[in-house]
Design an enzyme around this catalytic site. Sequence first.
Site, PDB file in Angstrom:
ATOM      1  CB  SER A 172      -0.849  -0.015   1.278  1.00 34.42           C
ATOM      2  OG  SER A 172      -1.443   1.228   1.472  1.00 34.42           O
ATOM      3  CE1 TYR A 177      -3.722  -2.342   5.656  1.00 38.05           C
ATOM      4  CE2 TYR A 177      -3.377  -0.056   5.003  1.00 38.05           C
ATOM      5  CZ  TYR A 177      -3.642  -1.372   4.669  1.00 38.05           C
ATOM      6  OH  TYR A 177      -3.818  -1.720   3.345  1.00 38.05           O
ATOM      7  CE  LYS A 188      -1.606  -4.483   3.572  1.00 34.34           C
ATOM      8  NZ  LYS A 188      -1.930  -5.730   2.896  1.00 34.34           N
TER       9      LYS A 188
HETATM   10  P1  NAD Z   1     -11.085  -6.465   1.518  1.00 34.09           P
HETATM   11  O1  NAD Z   1     -11.259  -6.297   2.967  1.00 34.09           O
HETATM   12  O2  NAD Z   1     -12.265  -6.315   0.642  1.00 34.09           O
HETATM   13  O3  NAD Z   1     -10.385  -7.856   1.186  1.00 34.09           O
HETATM   14  C1  NAD Z   1      -9.488  -8.499   2.076  1.00 34.09           C
HETATM   15  C2  NAD Z   1      -9.961  -9.916   2.212  1.00 34.09           C
HETATM   16  O4  NAD Z   1      -9.093 -10.646   3.095  1.00 34.09           O
HETATM   17  C3  NAD Z   1     -11.367 -10.005   2.809  1.00 34.09           C
HETATM   18  O5  NAD Z   1     -12.178 -10.777   1.950  1.00 34.09           O
HETATM   19  C4  NAD Z   1     -11.163 -10.683   4.165  1.00 34.09           C
HETATM   20  O6  NAD Z   1     -12.267 -11.488   4.530  1.00 34.09           O
HETATM   21  C5  NAD Z   1      -9.904 -11.474   3.915  1.00 34.09           C
HETATM   22  N1  NAD Z   1      -9.123 -11.781   5.112  1.00 34.09           N
HETATM   23  C6  NAD Z   1      -8.718 -10.920   6.064  1.00 34.09           C
HETATM   24  N2  NAD Z   1      -7.977 -11.566   6.983  1.00 34.09           N
HETATM   25  C7  NAD Z   1      -7.907 -12.861   6.588  1.00 34.09           C
HETATM   26  C8  NAD Z   1      -7.278 -14.016   7.104  1.00 34.09           C
HETATM   27  N3  NAD Z   1      -6.549 -13.956   8.231  1.00 34.09           N
HETATM   28  N4  NAD Z   1      -7.407 -15.190   6.450  1.00 34.09           N
HETATM   29  C9  NAD Z   1      -8.134 -15.263   5.302  1.00 34.09           C
HETATM   30  N5  NAD Z   1      -8.761 -14.197   4.772  1.00 34.09           N
HETATM   31  C10 NAD Z   1      -8.638 -13.006   5.406  1.00 34.09           C
HETATM   32  O7  NAD Z   1      -9.940  -5.431   1.069  1.00 34.09           O
HETATM   33  P2  NAD Z   1      -9.431  -5.038  -0.373  1.00 34.09           P
HETATM   34  O8  NAD Z   1      -9.715  -3.598  -0.549  1.00 34.09           O
HETATM   35  O9  NAD Z   1      -9.868  -6.003  -1.369  1.00 34.09           O
HETATM   36  O10 NAD Z   1      -7.865  -5.153  -0.132  1.00 34.09           O
HETATM   37  C11 NAD Z   1      -7.115  -6.280  -0.511  1.00 34.09           C
HETATM   38  C12 NAD Z   1      -5.694  -6.081  -0.046  1.00 34.09           C
HETATM   39  O11 NAD Z   1      -5.172  -4.882  -0.597  1.00 34.09           O
HETATM   40  C13 NAD Z   1      -5.553  -5.951   1.466  1.00 34.09           C
HETATM   41  O12 NAD Z   1      -4.387  -6.634   1.863  1.00 34.09           O
HETATM   42  C14 NAD Z   1      -5.385  -4.464   1.678  1.00 34.09           C
HETATM   43  O13 NAD Z   1      -4.637  -4.184   2.827  1.00 34.09           O
HETATM   44  C15 NAD Z   1      -4.642  -4.050   0.416  1.00 34.09           C
HETATM   45  N6  NAD Z   1      -4.840  -2.640   0.049  1.00 34.09           N
HETATM   46  C16 NAD Z   1      -6.122  -2.170  -0.116  1.00 34.09           C
HETATM   47  C17 NAD Z   1      -6.300  -0.831  -0.435  1.00 34.09           C
HETATM   48  C18 NAD Z   1      -7.690  -0.261  -0.591  1.00 34.09           C
HETATM   49  O14 NAD Z   1      -7.840   0.973  -0.487  1.00 34.09           O
HETATM   50  N7  NAD Z   1      -8.714  -1.064  -0.854  1.00 34.09           N
HETATM   51  C19 NAD Z   1      -5.199   0.024  -0.612  1.00 34.09           C
HETATM   52  C20 NAD Z   1      -3.920  -0.508  -0.445  1.00 34.09           C
HETATM   53  C21 NAD Z   1      -3.755  -1.848  -0.124  1.00 34.09           C
HETATM   54  N1  UFG Z   2     -11.841  11.961   3.286  1.00 30.37           N
HETATM   55  C1  UFG Z   2     -12.765  12.909   3.664  1.00 30.37           C
HETATM   56  N2  UFG Z   2     -13.858  12.483   4.339  1.00 30.37           N
HETATM   57  C2  UFG Z   2     -14.081  11.159   4.644  1.00 30.37           C
HETATM   58  C3  UFG Z   2     -13.141  10.209   4.235  1.00 30.37           C
HETATM   59  C4  UFG Z   2     -12.014  10.637   3.560  1.00 30.37           C
HETATM   60  O1  UFG Z   2     -12.600  14.086   3.427  1.00 30.37           O
HETATM   61  O2  UFG Z   2     -15.097  10.857   5.274  1.00 30.37           O
HETATM   62  C5  UFG Z   2     -10.641  12.385   2.547  1.00 30.37           C
HETATM   63  C6  UFG Z   2      -9.362  12.112   3.298  1.00 30.37           C
HETATM   64  O3  UFG Z   2      -9.025  13.176   4.116  1.00 30.37           O
HETATM   65  C7  UFG Z   2      -8.391  11.915   2.152  1.00 30.37           C
HETATM   66  C8  UFG Z   2      -9.235  11.371   1.015  1.00 30.37           C
HETATM   67  O4  UFG Z   2     -10.569  11.647   1.351  1.00 30.37           O
HETATM   68  O5  UFG Z   2      -7.898  13.133   1.758  1.00 30.37           O
HETATM   69  C9  UFG Z   2      -9.065   9.884   0.825  1.00 30.37           C
HETATM   70  O6  UFG Z   2      -9.278   9.229   2.067  1.00 30.37           O
HETATM   71  P1  UFG Z   2      -9.446   7.660   2.181  1.00 30.37           P
HETATM   72  O7  UFG Z   2      -9.696   7.335   3.607  1.00 30.37           O
HETATM   73  O8  UFG Z   2     -10.430   7.189   1.183  1.00 30.37           O
HETATM   74  O9  UFG Z   2      -8.039   7.131   1.689  1.00 30.37           O
HETATM   75  P2  UFG Z   2      -6.566   7.370   2.264  1.00 30.37           P
HETATM   76  O10 UFG Z   2      -5.785   8.005   1.178  1.00 30.37           O
HETATM   77  O11 UFG Z   2      -6.588   8.055   3.567  1.00 30.37           O
HETATM   78  O12 UFG Z   2      -6.078   5.900   2.523  1.00 30.37           O
HETATM   79  C10 UFG Z   2      -6.409   4.875   1.609  1.00 30.37           C
HETATM   80  C11 UFG Z   2      -6.655   3.580   2.383  1.00 30.37           C
HETATM   81  C12 UFG Z   2      -5.383   3.047   2.916  1.00 30.37           C
HETATM   82  C13 UFG Z   2      -4.402   2.915   1.799  1.00 30.37           C
HETATM   83  C14 UFG Z   2      -4.181   4.243   1.143  1.00 30.37           C
HETATM   84  C15 UFG Z   2      -3.243   4.116   0.000  1.00 30.37           C
HETATM   85  O13 UFG Z   2      -7.534   3.803   3.436  1.00 30.37           O
HETATM   86  O14 UFG Z   2      -5.621   1.784   3.445  1.00 30.37           O
HETATM   87  O15 UFG Z   2      -5.409   4.757   0.662  1.00 30.37           O
HETATM   88  O16 UFG Z   2      -2.791   5.357  -0.377  1.00 30.37           O
HETATM   89  F1  UFG Z   2      -3.251   2.454   2.272  1.00 30.37           F
END
Ligand code: NAD
Ligand code: UFG
Length: 351
Positions: free
Chosen positions: A137, A161, A165
Amino acid sequence: MNNVLLTGGTGYIGSHTCLILLKQGFKVIVLDSCISSSSKSLEGVKKVFGKDWDSFSDKLQFIKGDINNFGLLKQLFQENILLGEPIDGVIHFAGLKSVKDSIIKPIEYWESNVMGTINLIKVMNLFSCYKIIFSSSATIYGINKGEKIKETSDISPVNPYGSTKATVERLLQDTYLSDKSKWSIMKLRYFNPIGAHASGLIGESPLQSPNNIFPLLMDVAAGRKKELKIFGNDWDTFDGTCIRDYVHVMDLAEAHVKSFEYLFSTEPACISINIGTGKGTSVLELINVFKKVNLVDIKFSFTSRRKGDLSCVVADNSKAKEVLGWNPTRNLSDMCRDGWKWKKSNPYGYK
Ligand code: NAD
Ligand code: UFG
């Protein structure tokens, strides 16, 4: 290579990647505890295939289970070897992802994200499966000065978190260094994935209340929330609101296929790559594009800054282009249109 294990494959990014892998002819095994998702996402994947699903049905297997279950993982790898179809590679999505929850429950985050990955690597090693793509991430990067973030930028996470990562990235690097002739590791650093498959049949459906802007914004558009609270209008940006690099979840899913193509055609390596569009969008711009594309109203008000937020987080994605040949093809309007199509047809997600 055609047999792939997706940990966390019923989740948001996992289900979209599952769809693309099946379309590309992979056999996909999904392992997910469903702690934050529903296996109904895989029903959505099937619906996208429609009447063609019959010819794919033997290509998808779902197992409900935790990556911390060593015995289950061993059995899974073993069974596929006995079937004559060993698992060729793993995409490791499984993990917990809420920044806010990670501050309240750090142990759960370290257990799932770090210990779970250690468990997975141990079992992969046991069964000589050495190819892995890891969901990292942009949150691992430290404070930047507003310039685009390169893979060489400082790693300095500011929440549990992010620490998990960054730790897994380090763990994977050490694993690779332990025998450089064995492991092929891709660490994809996602920026801000949003949107959904254009069919509206799969999308984001968090079980817990969302904290991210896009699902919240759609809740407001759907009338399920009164207004969106924007965290600060006094940031050092052109309109005072934070800038992020939003990337369409389907473009992100495609980056995983490109990564596999790379890992299976080159020498063992351990590489980190940013997955973002390289374009910054402010919160106000996101709201305006969403309103314009979908002809809906989004009520919002400004509130104080959120602790730990950064003013501007945008990827330098030149490495993804050069190394993977990955080029995002969907713009912000596509993200807003596709996300809203999913939300309109499924206001309660998979529930
Ligand atoms: P998500 O929560 O939809 O998917 C994660 C999945 O992992 C879920 O289905 C959950 O049930 C499963 N899971 C969690 N812990 C587990 C365990 N111990 N064993 C088996 N399954 C487990 O999230 P997502 O948005 O699809 O994200 C996927 C990956 O990408 C995650 O590792 C997340 O940290 C990473 N990531 C997501 C974002 C984002 O903004 N969505 C950004 C950066 C990184
Ligand atoms: N924001 C608002 N109001 C809200 C939620 C978010 O103004 O209710 C703003 C935040 O301040 C930020 C932007 O919208 O400026 C995006 O916020 P998000 O929470 O959607 O995303 P972040 O960039 O903070 O973080 C996300 C995921 C992390 C991931 C990261 C990667 O939450 O898990 O992007 O850059 F790691």
